[in-house]
Scaffold this active site. Structure first.
Site, short mmCIF file in Angstrom:
data_model
loop_
_atom_site.label_atom_id
_atom_site.label_comp_id
_atom_site.label_asym_id
_atom_site.label_seq_id
_atom_site.Cartn_x
_atom_site.Cartn_y
_atom_site.Cartn_z
N GLY A 13 56.84 47.14 47.07
CA GLY A 13 56.26 46.09 46.26
C GLY A 13 56.85 46.03 44.86
N GLY A 15 55.79 44.08 42.35
CA GLY A 15 54.86 43.40 41.46
C GLY A 15 54.74 44.16 40.15
CG PHE A 16 52.09 42.69 37.08
CD1 PHE A 16 52.85 42.28 36.00
CD2 PHE A 16 51.32 41.76 37.74
CE1 PHE A 16 52.84 40.96 35.58
CE2 PHE A 16 51.29 40.43 37.33
CZ PHE A 16 52.06 40.02 36.25
N GLY A 17 52.71 46.60 39.27
CA GLY A 17 52.62 48.04 39.44
C GLY A 17 53.92 48.65 39.91
CD GLU A 173 43.70 31.06 34.10
OE1 GLU A 173 43.55 31.80 33.12
OE2 GLU A 173 44.41 31.35 35.09
CG ASP A 302 46.39 42.95 43.50
OD1 ASP A 302 46.00 43.52 42.47
OD2 ASP A 302 46.76 41.77 43.51
CD GLN A 324 44.74 50.64 32.09
OE1 GLN A 324 43.96 51.58 32.25
NE2 GLN A 324 44.37 49.50 31.52
#
Length: 425
Positions: A13, A15-17, A173, A302, A324
């Site tokens: 993955g 993604g952010f992590g 949003e 996630d 984090q």
């Protein structure tokens, strides 16, 4: 003596992590393979702006390899993860097996339709770049088709009724941005009756953004209704056949556009990793972010179910949890390599923020609360910090301010045109 082989860490993955973890471990004496089916990192919090023609796709996506130009020990492998054989310590992909010494699952999430097959079949998710582009193309198509004036009023209203399901940040949003897109279209469709256009937001509970205090929730609803959005609280969806959205109370909303922002679940691959998962498909971890029953497999973000004793529910599927967790996971992998004790993950809540449209947002962090224009500036600043690349930061910032003062959306380009050969390009 032969050179000792470096530990091999495989991360699933980008993604952010996953990116944060690879960059952190990239400074250590380990070999890293980062696996993802896409060659870009997606800035998912701004997908709604692509779907409503505020931004273009290249402004919220960044090539994975560009992150690691100065990390010779980080290799990117473009493939779809399909399972894990923990006994042999290999990751299974559609392009072969990848052996690992340590494996980190950071595969993210997908849309959760809660088992409603007709809703899933006829609604639009918004978790991928392709889905956001699909929404943009579809919404713009609806205006073009309704402008023909050959259909009945009932059919035009069905084309011009846009329903967003879910009162979390994404739904709020999206609904606000859609209402502003309608206002832009109103100036350019000279013969379309905009009394036939409707934007609706449906939330199953009595509250939007339940993580906020009641006064901020009320502010969100007030602003949305001021923009012409029909906010329908305590309303549950039962069925969608592509022409009519059926509600639990028996009401029917004629519409061809249902955008689903009501929940997420782990990607299906996670259930094939040989460990216990929860009802949402998220793999259960211990306090050190290790997958239960394994000392070499970790999970963050996630796709991970992290819940310490005393917590009412697992941590939310948001970017700060992933980033984090990535830092603690990196340290724990190095602790494990060195034979040291692992550390527990303690999440620091950074608060909640959501934009409601041009120049309007809400922010809450503990007792600190803000709303209106200055909250929007704070929202903008935080999101610009998280975007990757100086070019992206500059162009997105300029677009936001241009949109704030002019309202123009030059991204209203329909790209899935059917050509003479019958294929879409």
């Amino acid at each position: 003596m032969p050179e000792q082989k470096k530990p091999h860490v495989v991360i699933v993955g980008a993604g952010f992590g996953g990116i944060k973890l690879a960059k952190t471990l990239g400074k250590e004496d380990v070999e890293i393979t980062l696996v993802d089916r896409h060659n870009f990192q997606l800035f998912a919090p701004l997908l709604y702006q692509v779907s409503t023609a505020v931004l273009s796709e290249d402004e919220i996506a960044y090539p994975v390899r560009s992150f690691f130009r100065d990390y010779p020990n980080v290799e990117f492998f473009m493939a779809k993860a399909q399972g894990v054989d923990q006994a042999r310590r290999v990751l299974l992909t559609n392009h072969g097996e990848i052996p690992y010494d340590y494996l980190v699952l950071a595969a993210g999430s997908t849309t959760n339709f809660f088992g409603m097959e007709s809703v899933e079949r006829n609604s639009y998710g918004m978790k991928t770049l392709q889905e956001a582009l699909h929404i943009r193309n579809h919404v713009l198509h609806m205006f073009e088709r309704a402008n023909k004036r050959e259909d009945s009023e009932e059919e035009r209203r069905r084309m011009l009724t846009f329903v967003v399901v879910g009162g979390g940040p994404t739904g709020i949003e999206e609904a606000g941005a859609l209402s502003e897109l309608v206002a832009v279209q109103k100036k350019e469709y000279h013969h379309l009756d905009f009394n036939e256009v409707s934007v609706k937001l449906i939330e199953a509970t009595p509250h939007v953004l339940p993580m906020l205090t009641q006064d901020l929730q009320d502010e969100v609803v007030r602003v949305l209704r001021g923009k012409g959005v029909d906010v329908m609280l305590d309303t549950q969806v039962m069925d969608n056949d592509g022409n009519n959205l059926k509600l639990k109370d028996g009401r029917v909303i004629p519409t061809k556009t249902v955008i689903w922002a009501a929940g997420v679940k782990a990607v299906p691959f996670i259930a094939k990793c040989g460990a216990e998962v929860d009802r949402g498909g998220r793999i259960i971890t211990d306090e050190n972010l290790r997958v239960q029953g394994s000392d070499r497999v970790f999970a963050i973000g996630d796709c991970a179910h992290f819940q310490l004793e005393g917590m009412k529910r697992p941590l939310a599927t948001i970017a700060p949890v992933a980033t984090q967790g990535a830092l603690v996971c990196a340290r724990n992998i190095m602790h494990s390599i060195r034979g040291e004790a692992l550390e527990a993950f303690h999440y620091k809540d950074l608060g909640t923020m959501a934009t409601i449209g041009r120049g309007r947002a809400v922010i809450q962090n503990g007792s600190f609360k803000m709303k209106g224009f200055f909250a929007w500036v704070g929202w903008m600043f935080v999101h610009l910090l998280r975007l990757s690349g100086a070019h992206t930061n500059i162009t997105v910032c300029l677009k936001w301010f241009w949109n704030l003062f002019s309202g123009l959306r030059l991204g209203r380009i329909i790209t899935n045109i059917q050509l003479d050969d019958g294929k879409k390009r």
